[in-house]
Design an enzyme around this catalytic site. Structure first.
Site, PDB file in Angstrom:
ATOM      1  N   TYR A 143      -3.095  -1.595 -12.666  1.00  0.00           N
ATOM      2  CA  TYR A 143      -2.942  -1.858 -11.297  1.00  0.00           C
ATOM      3  C   TYR A 143      -2.774  -3.070 -10.798  1.00  0.00           C
ATOM      4  CZ  TYR A 143      -4.470   3.216 -10.850  1.00  0.00           C
ATOM      5  OH  TYR A 143      -4.536   4.730 -10.979  1.00  0.00           O
TER       6      TYR A 143
ATOM      7  N   ARG B 175     -14.625  -2.832 -12.737  1.00  0.00           N
ATOM      8  CA  ARG B 175     -13.642  -2.168 -13.757  1.00  0.00           C
ATOM      9  C   ARG B 175     -12.749  -2.920 -14.331  1.00  0.00           C
ATOM     10  NH1 ARG B 175     -12.338   4.672 -14.771  1.00  0.00           N
ATOM     11  NH2 ARG B 175     -13.151   4.234 -16.728  1.00  0.00           N
TER      12      ARG B 175
ATOM     13  N   CYS C 237      -6.751  17.959 -15.212  1.00  0.00           N
ATOM     14  CA  CYS C 237      -7.005  16.656 -14.565  1.00  0.00           C
ATOM     15  C   CYS C 237      -5.736  15.704 -14.404  1.00  0.00           C
ATOM     16  CB  CYS C 237      -8.269  16.048 -15.140  1.00  0.00           C
ATOM     17  SG  CYS C 237      -7.651  15.887 -17.151  1.00  0.00           S
TER      18      CYS C 237
END
Length: 641
Positions: free
Chosen positions: A173, A221, A350
């Site tokens: 990201y 994270r 998922c």
């Protein structure tokens, strides 16, 4: 097994967490298109809090209307959004759980179809391999504005009652892109040397800390490895984790990889070893003095306890395990490890649903995403229910109907329960799938469901049984093409081969390069049965979600030949005749394995529907699909029996 450390409380900053079971962030796609909290989103998280998880970390909150990777991703940037988020945290706190909010910006890992129609922004103008949109470089002014937005969202998160915040620096990201030379090609103060690449994290940390104070947990994270060309190696990550500690982060959630690489997945499949990230996490845990969380392929409380005993981490992230069984910690606390519904790392519900812009679901747990619907509180009038077919759809139907208070009988024509899911557990990298059948059979036993094996259903004996509701889950049959030589002795079906009913040797040709065909080819190659050739009529094989790349590696390593754009013309006693590149070719074949799809086994269903008005269908009996659909439709049929 005594799980001592897993149930020992531990603190992050001043926040005491009752145990070491952590639900890491997972996109659920359950909010509305403006990113507002929904009742479904709250109920989804409440089920996990009720199940005993100590810390739940939300999916990645966007800090502005366009900073999302999925259309229904949660956002928090307006005071008006606080009350709904406060309702969420109040609900979680009712069960003694703590909730951290993850905050992020997707950077290049989004596209204009889901982020409100704007061009993605990124650290540098390098497109994401998956999303394909060409991003534009962020200006320095835009970076400063984004820093402010992160700080403002942190303020709103504290007002919303969250117990902490996790800054997303992983998985490719935007902020991860700044940190890594894989994406960062900037030549200003935010690019080049490590100090410059870390600058935006420092600025965002300061902005958030100024809004939440010193006693409020701020965590991050972080991907320890990227395993790509000019991706970050572990040695550089060790420098960064020490920097994060010195900067003031209160804990690190240690992950690996990025979503657009061909490395071992950030979201591991069964090709990836369980606990793939533990060894690197231990290096970090031994090196820094703040709590750590480790995740990736850990779905067993016994393994989780062992990781803590090794001092490899302080908390264990079990994301998909919490989908498969939200009650996992409660069962573990009671020592009921055999009653846990274990995640099989199939990714169908998922990740598969997310790629279709749908809310997530779970193959082994059809209640995920439907927690408000499937409450088992309606108490319908008791019925006698007959379920025909003991595959996954039939077993799910029998279990759900019994839990609703009905008297259920299950008929299975063979001497085995599991249907087409049985051969599915035999290929390499599919061993974990067996745990789903173990769980279903365990539920049948616990619920004392009347299971009758070797029972063939007919219209006559079904009518004679006299059930109030009949659920037909007879599955499907493999397709058999109308081609010359189809009845030769060297023709076999893939499911028979996987079950060992047709031992093969020599030159083996598998017809069909889909999931079943590629898995059967792997099975044969792994057993060194001879030379295997896969024929696929399209331009490439497709082994299923996130499995095609490792499947191709396996087939290459085992010298399996793949022929694409191949159309079968006829079968011979020792060959397959195909049309390939507008030419006729003869492929040597001592044995031929058919993996050409399925068709519904619906003759009984049609006959019953003409005689009775209380017949429902489940699974592949209406239309061939996959195990995710079979499980869900079976459960629904049983719940509403």
């Amino acid at each position: 097994m005594y799980l001592k450390k897993m149930f020992t409380p531990y603190k992050i900053n001043q926040c005491e967490i009752k145990n070491r079971f952590v639900v890491p962030a997972m996109v659920s796609n359950m909010c509305d298109e403006d990113g507002n909290i929904t009742d479904q989103f709250i109920k989804y998280h409440e089920t996990k809090a009720k199940g005993g998880w100590g810390l739940i970390i939300t999916e990645d909150y966007g800090v502005n209307p366009n900073g999302v990777g999925y259309k229904n991703c949660v956002r928090l940037y307006d005071e008006k959004q606080v009350p709904a988020n406060k309702k969420l945290t109040d609900t979680i706190h009712m069960y003694g759980a703590k909730m951290f909010a993850q905050v992020f910006h997707p950077g290049r890992q989004t596209n204009s179809k889901v982020n409100g129609g704007v061009q993605p922004i990124s650290v540098s103008r390098i497109p994401d391999p998956f999303n394909q949109d060409i991003p534009r470089d962020m200006t320095v002014e835009e970076i400063h504005e984004l820093v402010h937005e992160f700080g403002h969202t942190a303020k709103l998160m504290k007002e919303s009652g969250f117990d902490g915040i996790e800054l997303h620096l992983a998985h490719g990201y935007l902020l991860s892109g700044f940190l890594s030379t894989r994406q960062n090609r900037r030549t200003d103060e935010y690019g080049g040397c490590l100090e410059n690449r870390m600058r935006i994290v420092h600025e965002i940390y300061d902005a958030m800390r100024a809004e939440v104070g010193t006693d409020f947990p701020l965590t991050a994270r972080f991907s320890l490895t990227e395993d790509t060309v000019d991706g970050r190696p572990m040695d550089e990550s060790m420098v960064m984790v020490k920097y994060f500690e010195e900067l003031g982060f209160d804990a690190l959630n240690l992950s690996n990889g990025e979503y657009s690489s061909y490395a071992d997945e950030s979201i591991s499949t069964t090709f990836t070893p369980k606990g793939f990230n533990v060894a690197n996490a231990k290096k970090v845990h031994d090196f820094i003095n703040i709590p750590t969380i480790v995740a990736n392929g850990i779905n067993d409380p016994a393994m989780a306890e062992n990781i803590l005993q090794q001092d490899a981490s302080d908390f264990i992230g079990m994301a998909r395990a919490s989908l498969a069984d939200p009650d996992l910690p409660r069962k573990a606390a009671r020592g009921q490890l055999g009653d846990i519904n274990y995640c099989i790392r199939c990714l169908q519900g998922c990740i598969g649903n997310l790629l279709q812009q749908k809310p997530i679901n779970c193959l082994v747990n059809p209640m995920i995403g439907h927690e408000s619907e499937y409450t088992f509180e309606s108490q319908p009038s008791p019925k006698t229910v007959l379920v025909i077919g003991g595959g996954t759809a039939g077993m799910e139907a029998a279990i759900a109907a019994t839990r609703q208070g009905h008297s259920v009988t299950l008929w299975e024509k063979s001497n085995l329960l599991g249907g087409e899911f049985i051969p599915a557990i035999y290929p390499p990298a599919k061993g974990e799938y067996a745990t789903f059948l173990v769980f279903l059979k365990r539920q049948l036993k616990i619920l004392n469901i009347n299971v009758v094996m070797n029972q063939t259903a007919t219209v006559e004996n079904v009518k004679a049984f006299g059930a109030n509701k009949v659920i037909v889950a007879t599955g499907g049959h493999p397709n058999k093409p109308h081609l010359e030589g189809i009845d030769n002795d060297n023709i076999h079906f893939a499911n028979e081969v996987l079950l060992g009913k047709a031992p093969l040797n020599g030159e083996i040709v598998v017809v069909g390069g889909g999931e079943v065909g590629t898995e059967t080819a792997m099975f044969l190659a792994d057993g060194e049965r001879g030379h295997v050739t896969v024929l696929e009529m399209t331009g490439d094989i497709n082994a299923g979600l996130l499995r095609t790349v490792p499947t191709k590696r396996f087939l290459r390593d085992h010298e399996v030949t793949i022929v694409t754009h191949a159309t079968v013309q006829e079968f011979g006693s020792n060959e397959v005749v195909i049309e390939h590149n507008e030419k006729t070719e003869h492929i040597p074949a001592d044995h031929i394995v058919l993996a050409m799809g399925y068709h519904s086994n619906n003759d009984l269903l049609k006959s019953l529907q003409t005689e009775l008005n209380n017949v429902e269908e489940a699974g592949d009996v209406t239309k061939p699909s996959n195990a995710l659909v079979s499980s869900a439709t079976g459960f629904t049929a049983g719940y509403y029996a």
